[in-house]
Every structure is written in structure tokens, then in C-alpha cells.
Enzyme design. Sequence first.
Site, PDB file in Angstrom:
ATOM      1  N   GLU A 129       8.171   0.084  -5.953  1.00 15.37           N
ATOM      2  CA  GLU A 129       9.161  -0.099  -4.911  1.00 15.37           C
ATOM      3  C   GLU A 129       9.878  -1.784  -4.682  1.00 15.37           C
ATOM      4  OE1 GLU A 129       8.535   1.208  -0.124  1.00 15.37           O
ATOM      5  OE2 GLU A 129       6.490   0.390  -1.370  1.00 15.37           O
TER       6      GLU A 129
ATOM      7  N   GLN B 106      -1.982   4.081  -0.316  1.00 16.07           N
ATOM      8  CA  GLN B 106      -2.322   3.557  -1.261  1.00 16.07           C
ATOM      9  C   GLN B 106      -2.598   2.461  -1.450  1.00 16.07           C
ATOM     10  OE1 GLN B 106       2.336   2.533   1.611  1.00 16.07           O
ATOM     11  NE2 GLN B 106       2.127   2.820  -1.054  1.00 16.07           N
TER      12      GLN B 106
END
Length: 272
Positions: free
Chosen positions: A207, A122
Amino acid sequence: MLFSSLLFQAVIAATAIAVPTSSERHAQRLARRAAGAHLSNPNRVISRPAAASDGTNTTQVEYSDNWAGAVLNADPNTFQSVTGTFVVPTPSVPPGGSPNGFYSSSAWVGIDGDTCQTAILQTGIDMSFNDGQVFYDAWYEWYPQYSYDFDDFEVSAGDEITTVVVATSLTSGTATIINHSTGQQVEHSFDLPDLPLCQQDAEWIVEDFEQGGLVPFANFDTVTFTDASAGTSASGEVGPAGANILDISQNGKVLTSSSVTESSVTVEYIGA
């Protein structure tokens, strides 16, 4: 005069400490990691919708306490890359928060971390508000290893950012971030033979990351990943249409609203 000079220096020093520099935040992040706290985590599911009884592929919302956005799921060894472009928003204090507090969120693209939680490739941008100041960090990570900042990569509100991850194998790949507004581009290569991906999840996520516990979640306004696509081993590039929709719910309150089109993923903060 000496006392006044010392007092002035003390005030300047205290002001400098209030907002950590990029290198200081990097050192703090490494210290947190060494203590066992991960900046970014796999999807912590609260509830997944049941499959439609008639077998139709109707999109329903899944709730998580740390991920909002969209996730495509497939068989192992499917996803080879994920990309998305977004305009950097200005994070702010959430409803009921203190203007002197710390709040943050992170926008990123990745491979795995949903149905496969043993590894995640990521890269993305942290968007933080701290005691009246806004700052950003660009980072890369192959979970469960440490997350690292890209050095000397400038990010400001309103910048157009492209994030790309490419898995060249189950244990190697690259993370790239491009700032179209400044012309900067950075990339990191991974080679981790002991931490294989599954390549079965592709995601576009905002997130609430962890710093010893979930950080107080910033009001990030809206993040829209445009030109969103995932490269596959069999059918070339696919868009996020039909992906699982995720929204963050904490303490019984839904904080985000996510949606997808053929080529975009939008995550809106609705915690007001």
C-alpha cells in the site's frame, strides 16, 4: 572549548532528529491519527474491470491509487483468517525522487477493506527511506481505529516475515507477526463491539499509505507473499489463485505489477 562543545552537541542533536526513533515515529503516527489522517485506508478504486460477457472467471487488473496485490471477494461471514510470508526488501528512492526525501510503502495482510470498507483487520510492515536512511515499522490495526506499532520488534532487510490476522468473530480477532530470522513473535488481540467486520474480503497488499495525503511511494523492489492462504467458514483454507489483481496507478502512471499463483502473491515496483 565551550563553543566547540556546544556546536558538537548541536550537530549530534540534529543528526539524531534526522531519523526518528521507533517511539518518535509512533508518537507522530498517533498525532496524525488524532488529526484525522489514517495510516492505512480501504482500497481507493480508480477502475474495476467489467465482468466477462461469456461468464468466464478471467482475471483482469483493477487499478487503485493506494493498493497493489490481490483480493479475494466472497459473501459476508466467509473469511476468518489471512496469512502470508515475505522477505523484507530494501526501499529506495523512486525515479525522479530526491535522495534527501522521505518515501515509504507498506506490506500487509488483512480482512475487508475492498468491497466492505467500514472496517479492516490488518497487520504488516512499513518500509521507509528517509534522507539516506532505511527503517521499518511493524504494526497492527483495526480500521478505522488507530494503527499502532509493535514495540521492540526488530525488522531488517532480508528478514523473513510471516503476517497473520484471525477474526475470531465479527468484532474480535488477533494480529500476529513472526520474524523467522530473529525468532521474535508479537501478537495483539482486538475486541471492538462497535466496529464489525463483514468478513467478505481477504487480501495480500502493498500500500501507498496516507500521512495527511498519500506519502511519496517508495521503490520497494519486489514483495512476494508465499504460503499465502485465507481461512474460510465453509471450505477451509483457500489460496489466492483466482483473486482480483490490483495495481497502483498515480498521475496516469502504473507503478506496480502484481500476479498470483496457487499459493503466492507477487507485487513488483515498475515505476522506473
